[in-house]
Design an enzyme around this catalytic site. Structure first.
Site, PDB file in Angstrom:
ATOM      1  NE  ARG A  58      49.992  45.872  82.895  1.00 26.10           N
ATOM      2  CZ  ARG A  58      50.286  46.722  83.885  1.00 26.10           C
ATOM      3  NH1 ARG A  58      50.145  48.144  83.527  1.00 26.10           N
ATOM      4  NH2 ARG A  58      50.510  46.533  85.143  1.00 26.10           N
ATOM      5  CB  THR A  59      46.094  40.043  83.150  1.00 24.27           C
ATOM      6  OG1 THR A  59      47.590  40.219  82.792  1.00 24.27           O
ATOM      7  CG2 THR A  59      45.824  38.788  82.423  1.00 24.27           C
ATOM      8  CE  LYS A  87      32.858  32.761 103.379  1.00 21.91           C
ATOM      9  NZ  LYS A  87      31.525  32.782 103.069  1.00 21.91           N
ATOM     10  NE  ARG A 108      48.097  37.467  86.804  1.00 24.93           N
ATOM     11  CZ  ARG A 108      48.531  38.641  86.563  1.00 24.93           C
ATOM     12  NH1 ARG A 108      48.902  39.694  87.184  1.00 24.93           N
ATOM     13  NH2 ARG A 108      48.777  38.804  85.263  1.00 24.93           N
ATOM     14  CG  HIS A 136      51.274  36.002  82.089  1.00 27.54           C
ATOM     15  ND1 HIS A 136      50.048  36.092  81.421  1.00 27.54           N
ATOM     16  CD2 HIS A 136      51.385  37.569  82.306  1.00 27.54           C
ATOM     17  CE1 HIS A 136      49.261  37.165  81.602  1.00 27.54           C
ATOM     18  NE2 HIS A 136      50.222  38.057  82.245  1.00 27.54           N
TER      19      HIS A 136
HETATM   20  N1   CP Z   1      51.381  42.104  82.280  1.00 26.46           N
HETATM   21  C1   CP Z   1      50.812  41.860  83.205  1.00 26.46           C
HETATM   22  O1   CP Z   1      50.522  40.713  83.499  1.00 26.46           O
HETATM   23  O2   CP Z   1      50.401  42.987  83.954  1.00 26.46           O
HETATM   24  P1   CP Z   1      49.224  42.631  85.164  1.00 26.46           P
HETATM   25  O3   CP Z   1      50.112  42.034  86.454  1.00 26.46           O
HETATM   26  O4   CP Z   1      48.782  44.217  85.636  1.00 26.46           O
HETATM   27  O5   CP Z   1      47.955  41.894  84.856  1.00 26.46           O
END
Ligand code: CP
Length: 310
Positions: A58-59, A87, A108, A136
């Site tokens: 999603r993100t 590497k 991320r 998040h």
């Molecule tokens: N909610 C969320 O962060 O989903 P993903 O891990 O799929 O990005």
């Protein structure tokens, strides 16, 4: 005067107050109300660079879809094992390189503190898309937007947060975000997965909450039921995970106990904590929530990249 998001990093939701949330929500509503041609002019010619050191559906995809919807383009690393990180290239160098090719970065990473560190290195604004077990922030923005949109308010609501409250980074961002509002929060988790002691002091300063491990007895007065996955990948000892997996399962019999106008949310991905049978109920809002993820991220990108906002 430039808008307060212009060229700014989004590392923690703790940097937000009610007014900042409202700015993003209003920008989101405005973008949703635009036609496609208007929307595609918002960040025309700008590039988003993404760096994902942990898996995401999603993100990452909603950031890409959001950027495309407002006229920008995206490039990036969806899987660090196919980048020069494999590497041995450092995070600092990877971020420096990506900031040469992009106008805004999305990161991320599995380590707490990674986004704060990367934001200091990056010459372009950086958005935290999940840092370890820490935060998040864009998930919290879309979570609040979902509540505001579906319940027509945030103040005055009773919010239950269920599942893995120890390792779930969305939980911490949501709690910091909710602490700007007048809400009653119930934290429902197995005793070993209560929120971490190092965060309770800060959260308690601004937010009323109670803790319990009993889901069934605590559902009937909730307006929002926010369910989370038990985060297997964060457990140091797999035996500890085995003890708590499957602790809570929302199925049809539990949905019969919730308020008619309650909403069920989940940041997703889900495992077995919400039965697919629930998806067609009027209370299930988790797929709508994911849709709002694209809309709120488009608004955030527009505010970061346009001096005058939208
Ligand atoms: N909610 C969320 O962060 O989903 P993903 O891990 O799929 O990005």
């Amino acid at each position: 005067m430039s808008n307060s998001f212009f060229q700014k990093d989004i590392v923690s939701v703790r940097d937000f107050d009610k007014q900042k949330f409202e700015t993003v929500f209003q920008a989101t509503d405005k973008i949703i109300g635009m036609n496609q041609n208007e929307r595609r002019e918002i960040v025309r010619g700008k590039t988003l660079g993404y760096l994902f050191f942990e898996p995401s559906t999603r993100t990452r995809l909603s950031f890409e879809a959001a950027m495309a919807s407002i006229g920008g383009t995206s490039l990036g690393i969806a899987d660090a094992s196919s980048s020069s990180a494999k590497k041995g290239e450092s995070l600092a160098d990877t971020v420096k390189i990506m900031s040469l090719y992009s106008d805004v970065l999305v990161l991320r990473h599995q380590l707490d503190g990674s986004s704060r560190f990367a934001a200091e290195i990056s010459e372009k604004p950086l958005i935290n898309a999940g840092s370890g077990t820490e935060e998040h922030p864009t998930q919290a923005i879309l979570d609040l937007y979902t509540i505001r949109k579906e319940k027509k308010k945030i103040d005055g609501l009773k919010v239950g947060i269920v599942g893995d409250l120890k390792y779930g980074r969305t939980v911490y961002s949501l709690l910091y975000a909710l602490s700007n509002y007048n809400v009653d929060v119930k934290l429902i988790s197995p005793p070993s997965l209560k929120i971490r002691a190092d965060s309770t002091y800060e959260i308690r300063k601004k937010l009323q909450y109670t803790e319990t491990s009993d889901l069934e007895e605590n559902l009937d007065d909730l307006d929002v039921i926010y369910v989370t996955r038990i985060q297997k990948e964060r457990f140091a000892d797999i035996e500890e995970y085995v003890k708590v997996r499957g602790s809570y399962k929302i199925g049809p019999e539990l949905v019969n106990k919730i308020k008619d106008d309650a909403i069920i949310m989940h940041p997703l991905p889900r495992l077995d904590e919400i039965s697919p049978e629930i998806d067609s109920t009027k209370q299930a809002k988790y797929f709508k929530q994911a849709q709002y993820g694209k809309d709120t991220r488009a608004a955030l990108l527009a505010l970061i990249l346009n001096e005058n906002g939208i």
